[in-house]
Motif scaffolding. Structure first.
Motif, PDB file in Angstrom:
ATOM      1  N   SER A 184       0.840  -1.205   0.000  1.00 59.68           N
ATOM      2  CA  SER A 184       0.000   0.000   0.000  1.00 59.68           C
ATOM      3  C   SER A 184       0.871   1.249   0.000  1.00 59.68           C
ATOM      4  CB  SER A 184      -0.947  -0.007   1.199  1.00 59.68           C
ATOM      5  OG  SER A 184      -0.235  -0.130   2.416  1.00 59.68           O
ATOM      6  N   ASP A 236       0.904  -6.476   2.076  1.00 61.42           N
ATOM      7  CA  ASP A 236       0.102  -6.134   3.245  1.00 61.42           C
ATOM      8  C   ASP A 236      -0.505  -7.422   3.815  1.00 61.42           C
ATOM      9  OD1 ASP A 236       0.179  -3.140   3.062  1.00 61.42           O
ATOM     10  OD2 ASP A 236      -0.753  -3.563   1.128  1.00 61.42           O
ATOM     11  N   GLN A 244       4.605   0.910   7.663  1.00 63.39           N
ATOM     12  CA  GLN A 244       4.516   1.228   6.246  1.00 63.39           C
ATOM     13  C   GLN A 244       5.862   1.066   5.555  1.00 63.39           C
ATOM     14  OE1 GLN A 244       1.576   2.311   4.237  1.00 63.39           O
ATOM     15  NE2 GLN A 244       1.028   0.991   5.952  1.00 63.39           N
TER      16      GLN A 244
END
Length: 277
Positions: A184, A236, A244
């Motif tokens: 992401s 993910d 992240q």
């Protein structure tokens, strides 16, 4: 409790991470110094070999970036490394898999944020050595400058830019990639734009996780500019709050540094532009 600082040479160059000699219950082992690990860990096979018992129950559920989970037990053990002693350290007992095996990193001990929060981590990468120093002790260098960081629990995080797009990533000395990001985050950074990819893999808690490797024209960390840098992209995991991104050891290439997890500070020597093509 950390003792008086003392330099320790890095062991080999496996995976481009911080591996040093240490002792567990007086027995010599190799240890991975890992600012990304929340707790120090002793491999289950080492606990059995040293006859440290079956451990005690602790409320620990450990994950790697690959998504696998382990329920841990704990052990109280004396650890010494890099000029510091940690007596009666409460460490987790986990199956470290290839992190501990001879055909992997051969590091059955991980020194995590619990230990590193009690000491300042001094890195002298040109000299291939490190030390665990008392908090606030003055390092032997005068050319260090403060680099902005954020606190993420007991970890340090910093902004890092990829071709001008900015994200925040954890500083993870247990990672061998300059930068690893979730899928992401890779999308937000513009890395999923159809550029060429190749397969990669990383050793993680309990096994190996696959990743995709892409080339970024520029990656900037603090005052360091990396050109033609490889960025790893990991999947993910549904229902999991993963970082992240992870800033790994290549981000400190050729530099001296002081990481003060307890104080939330990072000090770095001057950087030069690095072309990784």
């Amino acid at each position: 409790m950390a003792g008086r600082e003392g330099w320790t040479g890095l062991v080999g160059d496996r995976a481009n991470v911080l591996i040093i000699p240490a002792t567990v219950a007086g027995q010599p082992v190799a240890a991975l110094v890992d600012t990304g690990a929340q707790y120090s860990v002793v491999d289950r096979r080492l606990v059995q070999r040293l006859g440290l018992g079956n451990g005690f129950d602790i409320p620990l559920l450990a994950y790697g970036v690959g998504g696998g989970a382990q329920v841990g037990k704990g052990v109280t053990v004396d650890v010494a490394a890099a000029g510091a002693r940690f007596d009666n350290l409460r460490a987790a007992i986990l199956d470290l898999g290839p992190l501990a095996s001879d055909d992997g990193l051969a590091t059955p001990l991980i020194l995590g944020q619990d230990v590193l929060g009690e000491s300042d981590l001094w890195l002298d990468l040109p000299g291939r050595r490190l030390a665990l120093a008392p908090p606030g002790a003055s390092p032997p260098w005068r050319d260090l400058a403060a680099t902005p960081v954020l606190r993420e629990g007991r970890a340090l995080a910093a902004e890092i830019s990829v071709e001008g797009a900015v994200t925040t990533a954890l500083i993870d000395t247990g990672s061998s990639a300059l930068l690893a990001v979730s899928r992401s985050a890779a999308g937000m950074l513009g890395l999923l734009d159809g550029r060429e990819t190749r397969r990669g893999s990383s050793l993680v808690l309990g096994g190996t996780v696959r990743s995709e490797l892409v080339r970024a024209r520029t990656v900037t960390f603090g005052d360091a500019l990396f050109r033609n840098a490889t960025v790893a992209i990991y999947d993910d995991v549904a229902g999991r709050a993963l970082p992240q991104g992870l800033i790994g050891m290549p981000a400190f290439r050729g530099r001296r540094a002081v990481l003060r997890l307890g104080a939330g500070e990072l000090w770095l020597s001057q950087a030069v532009d690095v072309d990784l093509s």
